[in-house]
Design a protein around this motif. Sequence first.
Motif, PDB file in Angstrom:
ATOM      1  N   ILE A  87       3.233 -41.441  27.066  1.00  0.00           N
ATOM      2  CA  ILE A  87       3.162 -41.457  25.608  1.00  0.00           C
ATOM      3  C   ILE A  87       3.028 -40.022  25.119  1.00  0.00           C
ATOM      4  N   ASN A  88       3.932 -39.617  24.242  1.00  0.00           N
ATOM      5  CA  ASN A  88       3.925 -38.282  23.659  1.00  0.00           C
ATOM      6  C   ASN A  88       4.269 -38.366  22.176  1.00  0.00           C
ATOM      7  N   ALA A  89       4.125 -37.249  21.499  1.00  0.00           N
ATOM      8  CA  ALA A  89       4.498 -37.177  20.087  1.00  0.00           C
ATOM      9  C   ALA A  89       5.350 -35.947  19.848  1.00  0.00           C
ATOM     10  N   VAL A  90       6.228 -36.022  18.880  1.00  0.00           N
ATOM     11  CA  VAL A  90       6.910 -34.831  18.379  1.00  0.00           C
ATOM     12  C   VAL A  90       6.354 -34.537  16.991  1.00  0.00           C
ATOM     13  N   CYS A  91       6.278 -33.258  16.673  1.00  0.00           N
ATOM     14  CA  CYS A  91       5.661 -32.816  15.419  1.00  0.00           C
ATOM     15  C   CYS A  91       6.649 -31.957  14.647  1.00  0.00           C
ATOM     16  N   PRO A  92       7.565 -32.590  13.911  1.00  0.00           N
ATOM     17  CA  PRO A  92       8.555 -31.814  13.164  1.00  0.00           C
ATOM     18  C   PRO A  92       7.930 -31.076  11.988  1.00  0.00           C
ATOM     19  N   GLY A  93       8.613 -29.998  11.596  1.00  0.00           N
ATOM     20  CA  GLY A  93       8.368 -29.420  10.288  1.00  0.00           C
ATOM     21  C   GLY A  93       9.187 -30.211   9.281  1.00  0.00           C
ATOM     22  N   LEU A  94       9.732 -29.548   8.302  1.00  0.00           N
ATOM     23  CA  LEU A  94      10.584 -30.242   7.343  1.00  0.00           C
ATOM     24  C   LEU A  94      11.896 -30.642   8.006  1.00  0.00           C
ATOM     25  N   VAL A  95      12.361 -31.848   7.685  1.00  0.00           N
ATOM     26  CA  VAL A  95      13.606 -32.366   8.244  1.00  0.00           C
ATOM     27  C   VAL A  95      14.468 -32.886   7.091  1.00  0.00           C
ATOM     28  N   ASP A  96      15.758 -32.657   7.177  1.00  0.00           N
ATOM     29  CA  ASP A  96      16.690 -33.038   6.123  1.00  0.00           C
ATOM     30  C   ASP A  96      16.953 -34.540   6.172  1.00  0.00           C
ATOM     31  N   THR A  97      16.045 -35.304   5.585  1.00  0.00           N
ATOM     32  CA  THR A  97      16.120 -36.757   5.532  1.00  0.00           C
ATOM     33  C   THR A  97      16.214 -37.206   4.074  1.00  0.00           C
ATOM     34  N   PRO A  98      16.524 -38.479   3.828  1.00  0.00           N
ATOM     35  CA  PRO A  98      16.523 -38.963   2.445  1.00  0.00           C
ATOM     36  C   PRO A  98      15.173 -38.785   1.744  1.00  0.00           C
ATOM     37  N   LEU A  99      14.066 -38.955   2.474  1.00  0.00           N
ATOM     38  CA  LEU A  99      12.751 -38.741   1.874  1.00  0.00           C
ATOM     39  C   LEU A  99      12.591 -37.299   1.408  1.00  0.00           C
ATOM     40  N   TRP A 100      13.037 -36.367   2.247  1.00  0.00           N
ATOM     41  CA  TRP A 100      12.948 -34.956   1.862  1.00  0.00           C
ATOM     42  C   TRP A 100      13.844 -34.660   0.661  1.00  0.00           C
ATOM     43  N   ALA A 101      15.068 -35.192   0.665  1.00  0.00           N
ATOM     44  CA  ALA A 101      15.989 -34.946  -0.438  1.00  0.00           C
ATOM     45  C   ALA A 101      15.407 -35.437  -1.762  1.00  0.00           C
TER      46      ALA A 101
END
Length: 254
Positions: free
Chosen positions: A183-197
């Motif tokens: 079990i691991n996690a990724v920790c993105p910064g800002l990502v170009d997704t519909p939520l971000w847009a």
Amino acid sequence: MSKQFTGRTAFITGGGTGIGRAAALALAAEGCTVTIAGRTSRTLETTVRDIEAAGGSARYAICDVADEDAVAAAVKTAVGDSGRLDFAINSAGVDGEGPELTTDYPMDKFDRMMATNVRGVFLSMKHEVLQMQKQGFGAIVNIASGAGLIGVPGYAAYSASKWAEIGMTKSAALEYARHGIRINAVCPGLVDTPLWAQSAAADKENADRLIAAHPIGRIAKPEEIADAIVWLCSERSSYLVGTALPLDGGYTAQ
């Protein structure tokens, strides 16, 4: 070219859009039979069609991750006739919106954030692990955030939910590593997704400030996060357990 995950199964919450969708496409391209879960049938159906059009195999389940019965049913759908669940990607979540000071933050929004980002990840891991224990193997990747590694002014509730997610990741990883479950996690910064847009359109000044805070000078594409997810599911990361991996263009390195 051979596909490294031929014959494997994957379950992805929040698989209709953003990082979850990109992960579904990437895992399917590697041969996985993918089950995506979410609350909106339209986006789920689109992702399934796109996977099938590319020659992959996919299905979907309507699921609110805060509802334990719905999560259990969705995981059962993912297991299907194969009797196995190789990979699980917990991507369903709500973003920080804001920025809003802690003293101004509405409690209904706080409760909704915790229900999805914390309870939802907890319930998803619970039922994914129950299946993976039966088979003695599996890999889970939780989609956390750089906001779970540092404090972010104006985003206290979101940051709290992601710190909690990373804490759950690390604790569960220690509990089940000897059962063959990573079990691991990724920790993105800002990502170009519909939520971000949507957020960027509502407050361009804040969006520009947040982008400028990333030393690399841009935000991530969902596919860049999906590449890391595929690696975390693969045997190439077989010694990685309980890690919260920053994928943030240097944001948390400052």
